[in-house]
Design a protein around this motif. Structure first.
Motif, PDB file in Angstrom:
ATOM      1  N   LYS A  61       0.836  -1.204   0.000  1.00  0.00           N
ATOM      2  CA  LYS A  61       0.000   0.000   0.000  1.00  0.00           C
ATOM      3  C   LYS A  61       0.864   1.243   0.000  1.00  0.00           C
ATOM      4  O   LYS A  61       2.012   1.227   0.431  1.00  0.00           O
ATOM      5  N   VAL A  98      -4.476   2.686  -2.862  1.00  0.00           N
ATOM      6  CA  VAL A  98      -3.990   1.927  -3.999  1.00  0.00           C
ATOM      7  C   VAL A  98      -2.841   1.057  -3.512  1.00  0.00           C
ATOM      8  O   VAL A  98      -2.179   1.366  -2.532  1.00  0.00           O
ATOM      9  N   VAL A 122      -0.943  -1.741 -10.575  1.00  0.00           N
ATOM     10  CA  VAL A 122      -1.659  -0.939  -9.589  1.00  0.00           C
ATOM     11  C   VAL A 122      -3.061  -1.518  -9.437  1.00  0.00           C
ATOM     12  O   VAL A 122      -3.712  -1.865 -10.424  1.00  0.00           O
ATOM     13  N   ARG A 123      -3.511  -1.616  -8.171  1.00  0.00           N
ATOM     14  CA  ARG A 123      -4.879  -2.108  -7.936  1.00  0.00           C
ATOM     15  C   ARG A 123      -5.511  -1.359  -6.766  1.00  0.00           C
ATOM     16  O   ARG A 123      -4.839  -0.698  -5.980  1.00  0.00           O
ATOM     17  N   ASP A 124      -6.809  -1.498  -6.629  1.00  0.00           N
ATOM     18  CA  ASP A 124      -7.577  -0.916  -5.542  1.00  0.00           C
ATOM     19  C   ASP A 124      -7.486  -1.855  -4.348  1.00  0.00           C
ATOM     20  O   ASP A 124      -7.864  -3.023  -4.438  1.00  0.00           O
ATOM     21  N   SER A 125      -7.018  -1.362  -3.209  1.00  0.00           N
ATOM     22  CA  SER A 125      -6.851  -2.214  -2.035  1.00  0.00           C
ATOM     23  C   SER A 125      -8.182  -2.759  -1.509  1.00  0.00           C
ATOM     24  O   SER A 125      -8.204  -3.790  -0.845  1.00  0.00           O
TER      25      SER A 125
END
Length: 67
Positions: free
Chosen positions: A14, A26, A38-41
């Protein structure tokens, strides 16, 4: 054809500015030459964006410049 790296076994981290209560964060993965996944936590099993490393560096630099 472009090679898409397997992201199922990578270590995600994170942002250092993340809220410890889980807010809007992110996560990124390291060790992908030329790419920054990159991803949404909040959606760890959802899609990830693969951003060219140079574009990610410019994006982060612009954010630091605004602070």
């Amino acid at each position: 054809m472009r090679h898409i790296p397997a992201l199922s076994a990578v270590h995600w981290r994170k942002s250092s500015h993340s809220n410890p209560n889980g807010g809007s964060c992110v996560e990124i993965a390291d060790d992908f030459p030329g790419l920054v996944p990159v991803r949404d936590s909040k959606n760890p099993h959802g899609p990830a964006l693969l951003i060219p490393a140079a574009a990610w560096t410019a994006f982060v630099a612009s954010l630091k410049h605004r602070s």
